[in-house]
Design an enzyme around this catalytic site. Structure first.
Site, PDB file in Angstrom:
ATOM      1  N   LEU A  18      19.854 -37.305 -19.135  1.00 45.61           N
ATOM      2  CA  LEU A  18      19.735 -37.365 -17.668  1.00 45.61           C
ATOM      3  C   LEU A  18      18.281 -37.456 -17.227  1.00 45.61           C
ATOM      4  O   LEU A  18      17.956 -38.172 -16.269  1.00 45.61           O
ATOM      5  CB  LEU A  18      20.352 -36.107 -17.022  1.00 45.61           C
ATOM      6  CG  LEU A  18      21.767 -35.699 -17.391  1.00 45.61           C
ATOM      7  CD1 LEU A  18      22.217 -34.502 -16.562  1.00 45.61           C
ATOM      8  CD2 LEU A  18      22.719 -36.856 -17.190  1.00 45.61           C
ATOM      9  N   SER A 141      25.368 -27.166 -14.095  1.00 43.96           N
ATOM     10  CA  SER A 141      26.460 -27.759 -14.864  1.00 43.96           C
ATOM     11  C   SER A 141      27.772 -27.233 -14.299  1.00 43.96           C
ATOM     12  O   SER A 141      27.788 -26.197 -13.617  1.00 43.96           O
ATOM     13  CB  SER A 141      26.325 -27.295 -16.319  1.00 43.96           C
ATOM     14  OG  SER A 141      27.464 -27.617 -17.066  1.00 43.96           O
ATOM     15  N   TYR A 154      25.828 -20.652 -23.136  1.00 45.15           N
ATOM     16  CA  TYR A 154      25.467 -21.747 -22.227  1.00 45.15           C
ATOM     17  C   TYR A 154      25.868 -21.390 -20.798  1.00 45.15           C
ATOM     18  O   TYR A 154      25.077 -21.503 -19.858  1.00 45.15           O
ATOM     19  CB  TYR A 154      26.163 -23.029 -22.677  1.00 45.15           C
ATOM     20  CG  TYR A 154      25.878 -24.242 -21.798  1.00 45.15           C
ATOM     21  CD1 TYR A 154      24.631 -24.867 -21.847  1.00 45.15           C
ATOM     22  CD2 TYR A 154      26.840 -24.757 -20.938  1.00 45.15           C
ATOM     23  CE1 TYR A 154      24.360 -25.983 -21.055  1.00 45.15           C
ATOM     24  CE2 TYR A 154      26.577 -25.866 -20.146  1.00 45.15           C
ATOM     25  CZ  TYR A 154      25.346 -26.479 -20.207  1.00 45.15           C
ATOM     26  OH  TYR A 154      25.075 -27.570 -19.420  1.00 45.15           O
ATOM     27  N   LYS A 158      23.582 -20.837 -17.380  1.00 47.31           N
ATOM     28  CA  LYS A 158      23.729 -21.622 -16.144  1.00 47.31           C
ATOM     29  C   LYS A 158      24.189 -20.733 -14.981  1.00 47.31           C
ATOM     30  O   LYS A 158      23.796 -20.952 -13.847  1.00 47.31           O
ATOM     31  CB  LYS A 158      24.706 -22.787 -16.365  1.00 47.31           C
ATOM     32  CG  LYS A 158      24.196 -23.849 -17.361  1.00 47.31           C
ATOM     33  CD  LYS A 158      22.969 -24.600 -16.854  1.00 47.31           C
ATOM     34  CE  LYS A 158      22.618 -25.781 -17.741  1.00 47.31           C
ATOM     35  NZ  LYS A 158      21.390 -26.481 -17.338  1.00 47.31           N
TER      36      LYS A 158
HETATM   37  N1  LIG Z   1      25.237 -34.379 -20.534  1.00 43.27           N
HETATM   38  C1  LIG Z   1      26.148 -33.609 -19.953  1.00 43.27           C
HETATM   39  O1  LIG Z   1      27.369 -33.816 -20.107  1.00 43.27           O
HETATM   40  C2  LIG Z   1      25.695 -32.480 -19.037  1.00 43.27           C
HETATM   41  C3  LIG Z   1      26.685 -31.883 -18.274  1.00 43.27           C
HETATM   42  C4  LIG Z   1      26.324 -30.840 -17.445  1.00 43.27           C
HETATM   43  C5  LIG Z   1      25.019 -30.416 -17.367  1.00 43.27           C
HETATM   44  N2  LIG Z   1      24.063 -31.007 -18.116  1.00 43.27           N
HETATM   45  C6  LIG Z   1      22.690 -30.510 -17.998  1.00 43.27           C
HETATM   46  O2  LIG Z   1      21.828 -31.588 -17.739  1.00 43.27           O
HETATM   47  C7  LIG Z   1      20.544 -31.335 -18.299  1.00 43.27           C
HETATM   48  C8  LIG Z   1      20.153 -32.507 -19.177  1.00 43.27           C
HETATM   49  O3  LIG Z   1      21.135 -32.635 -20.175  1.00 43.27           O
HETATM   50  P1  LIG Z   1      21.308 -33.954 -21.071  1.00 43.27           P
HETATM   51  O4  LIG Z   1      22.742 -34.152 -21.268  1.00 43.27           O
HETATM   52  O5  LIG Z   1      20.482 -35.040 -20.549  1.00 43.27           O
HETATM   53  O6  LIG Z   1      20.769 -33.366 -22.440  1.00 43.27           O
HETATM   54  P2  LIG Z   1      19.977 -34.049 -23.625  1.00 43.27           P
HETATM   55  O7  LIG Z   1      20.253 -35.503 -23.700  1.00 43.27           O
HETATM   56  O8  LIG Z   1      20.245 -33.180 -24.801  1.00 43.27           O
HETATM   57  O9  LIG Z   1      18.463 -33.851 -23.146  1.00 43.27           O
HETATM   58  C9  LIG Z   1      17.945 -32.569 -23.014  1.00 43.27           C
HETATM   59  C10 LIG Z   1      16.478 -32.656 -22.714  1.00 43.27           C
HETATM   60  O10 LIG Z   1      15.976 -31.315 -22.697  1.00 43.27           O
HETATM   61  C11 LIG Z   1      14.852 -31.272 -23.538  1.00 43.27           C
HETATM   62  N3  LIG Z   1      14.614 -29.970 -24.135  1.00 43.27           N
HETATM   63  C12 LIG Z   1      15.385 -29.261 -24.975  1.00 43.27           C
HETATM   64  N4  LIG Z   1      14.760 -28.107 -25.297  1.00 43.27           N
HETATM   65  C13 LIG Z   1      13.579 -28.111 -24.640  1.00 43.27           C
HETATM   66  C14 LIG Z   1      12.499 -27.213 -24.566  1.00 43.27           C
HETATM   67  N5  LIG Z   1      12.484 -26.063 -25.245  1.00 43.27           N
HETATM   68  N6  LIG Z   1      11.449 -27.542 -23.791  1.00 43.27           N
HETATM   69  C15 LIG Z   1      11.423 -28.695 -23.103  1.00 43.27           C
HETATM   70  N7  LIG Z   1      12.404 -29.600 -23.153  1.00 43.27           N
HETATM   71  C16 LIG Z   1      13.471 -29.305 -23.914  1.00 43.27           C
HETATM   72  C17 LIG Z   1      15.095 -32.309 -24.587  1.00 43.27           C
HETATM   73  O11 LIG Z   1      13.849 -32.653 -25.135  1.00 43.27           O
HETATM   74  P3  LIG Z   1      13.604 -32.924 -26.692  1.00 43.27           P
HETATM   75  O12 LIG Z   1      13.566 -34.407 -26.762  1.00 43.27           O
HETATM   76  O13 LIG Z   1      12.301 -32.300 -26.953  1.00 43.27           O
HETATM   77  O14 LIG Z   1      14.744 -32.323 -27.463  1.00 43.27           O
HETATM   78  C18 LIG Z   1      15.712 -33.417 -23.762  1.00 43.27           C
HETATM   79  O15 LIG Z   1      14.720 -34.186 -23.127  1.00 43.27           O
HETATM   80  C19 LIG Z   1      20.667 -30.021 -19.051  1.00 43.27           C
HETATM   81  O16 LIG Z   1      20.162 -28.969 -18.255  1.00 43.27           O
HETATM   82  C20 LIG Z   1      22.169 -29.870 -19.264  1.00 43.27           C
HETATM   83  O17 LIG Z   1      22.556 -28.506 -19.387  1.00 43.27           O
HETATM   84  C21 LIG Z   1      24.381 -32.050 -18.962  1.00 43.27           C
END
Ligand SMILES: NC(=O)c1ccc[n+]([C@@H]2O[C@H](COP(=O)([O-])OP(=O)(O)OC[C@H]3O[C@@H](n4cnc5c(N)ncnc54)[C@H](OP(=O)(O)O)[C@@H]3O)[C@@H](O)[C@H]2O)c1
Length: 294
Positions: A18, A141, A154, A158
């Site tokens: 995202l 989320s 998790y 949240k």
């Molecule tokens: N995808 C879904 O279905 C979904 C649904 C509901 C909510 N969300 C929320 O949306 C947000 C983004 O999720 P996403 O699905 O895009 O996840 P993602 O593809 O796994 O990306 C997560 C991002 O967070 C970064 N990250 C992880 N640990 C970190 C740390 N210690 N310090 C700084 N950055 C860190 C990762 O960077 P690195 O490259 O360094 O790992 C990556 O850029 C999250 O808060 C997640 O809980 C996602």
């Protein structure tokens, strides 16, 4: 105070998912972008064709590092007079039942999804209050409005983010600071493959005789299927985040996908006891759970 001509937007975890979709969406905008990721992931920006420019700045930020959080906000305060829009997007997900989470694993989960983000807010607020303006968008989320089995840590992170953000919404309103939670549901992406297993949950996944094995065996494909079938993409969620950034009066909670709207309505409308009964009844093959172990 530094250059105040252009609004400065900070996006955490912008290297993938995202955050990257939001970064791409904002690249051509009039905002100054500060895109952050852990140092180990910074190369991904170049691979995505995103480089440093007059309006684009790439910075290393591990949200769990107090020194990196302080350095980032200090630099932005000094160079550009403070953060105008803070998007706390970085997040991780542990897959484990409560019994399979150690204290340290719970703290790690809370540090990325809750403690790091709220400290960034704390550091960004003085400049926002001084200007009597600013926006904070915390990416929550559906897991922040309802909890599912194998997602205890998790959801706790949240729910904590939701609670703190709700307080913040009232606290900072007198200065005109706009605070929102964007709540995606299941997003069509590979993110579920990035979930972290704890040492005990990994053991349970691998051992068919372990008491909680059925929980993992049925929940993991169930959630993977919901993500695969979801019509929500990272780009669509990024659009919702951008719209929230630009709204004159953004609401506190912004469901960002169809299922997020649905679950929010179910939580609001159904009697709580009936809701929990219904969810339990519909867990995948729940009758096979709990048949092993002491
Ligand atoms: N995808 C879904 O279905 C979904 C649904 C509901 C909510 N969300 C929320 O949306 C947000 C983004 O999720 P996403 O699905 O895009 O996840 P993602 O593809 O796994 O990306 C997560 C991002 O967070 C970064 N990250 C992880 N640990 C970190 C740390 N210690 N310090 C700084 N950055 C860190 C990762 O960077 P690195 O490259 O360094 O790992 C990556 O850029 C999250 O808060 C997640 O809980 C996602």
């Amino acid at each position: 105070m530094g250059d105040r001509g252009t609004e400065t937007v900070v996006v955490t975890g912008a290297s993938t998912g995202l955050g990257l979709a939001l970064a791409r969406r904002l690249l051509g905008s009039s905002y100054r972008l500060v895109l952050t990721a852990r140092a180990s992931s910074l190369a991904r920006f170049a691979a995505e064709g995103i480089g440093e420019g007059e309006r684009v700045h790439v910075r290393a930020l591990d949200v769990t590092s107090a020194a990196e959080r302080a350095a980032l906000i200090d630099e932005i305060d000094a160079r550009w007079g403070g953060v105008d829009v803070l998007v706390n997007n970085a997040g991780v997900m542990y897959r484990a039942v409560l019994e399979h989470l150690t204290h340290d694993e719970m703290v790690e989960q809370l540090e990325v999804n809750y403690l790091g983000p709220v400290d960034l807010i704390r550091r960004a607020l003085p400049a926002m209050r001084a200007r009597r303006a600013g926006r904070i968008i915390n990416v929550s989320s559906v897991g922040g409005m309802m909890a599912m089995p194998t997602m205890a840590a998790y959801s706790a992170s949240k729910f904590a983010l939701e609670g703190a953000t709700e307080s913040l919404y009232y606290e900072t309103r007198p200065w005109g600071i706009k605070v929102s939670l964007v709540q995606p549901g299941f997003v069509h992406s590979d993110a579920y493959q990035l979930v972290h297993l704890t040492s005990e949950s990994q053991h349970s996944v691998d051992d068919v005789r372990e008491a909680y094995h059925a929980h993992y065996e049925h929940m993991a494909p169930f959630i993977a299927r919901l993500m695969r079938l979801s019509r929500a993409t990272p780009e669509r969620v990024a659009k919702v985040i951008e719209r929230t950034m630009r709204r004159r009066r953004p609401p506190l909670r912004v469901p960002a996908t169809f299922d997020a709207h649905l679950f929010a309505a179910l939580r609001r409308l159904l009697p709580r006891g009936f809701y929990h009964w219904l969810l339990y009844r519909n867990l995948p093959r729940v009758k096979t759970w709990g048949q092993l172990g002491p």
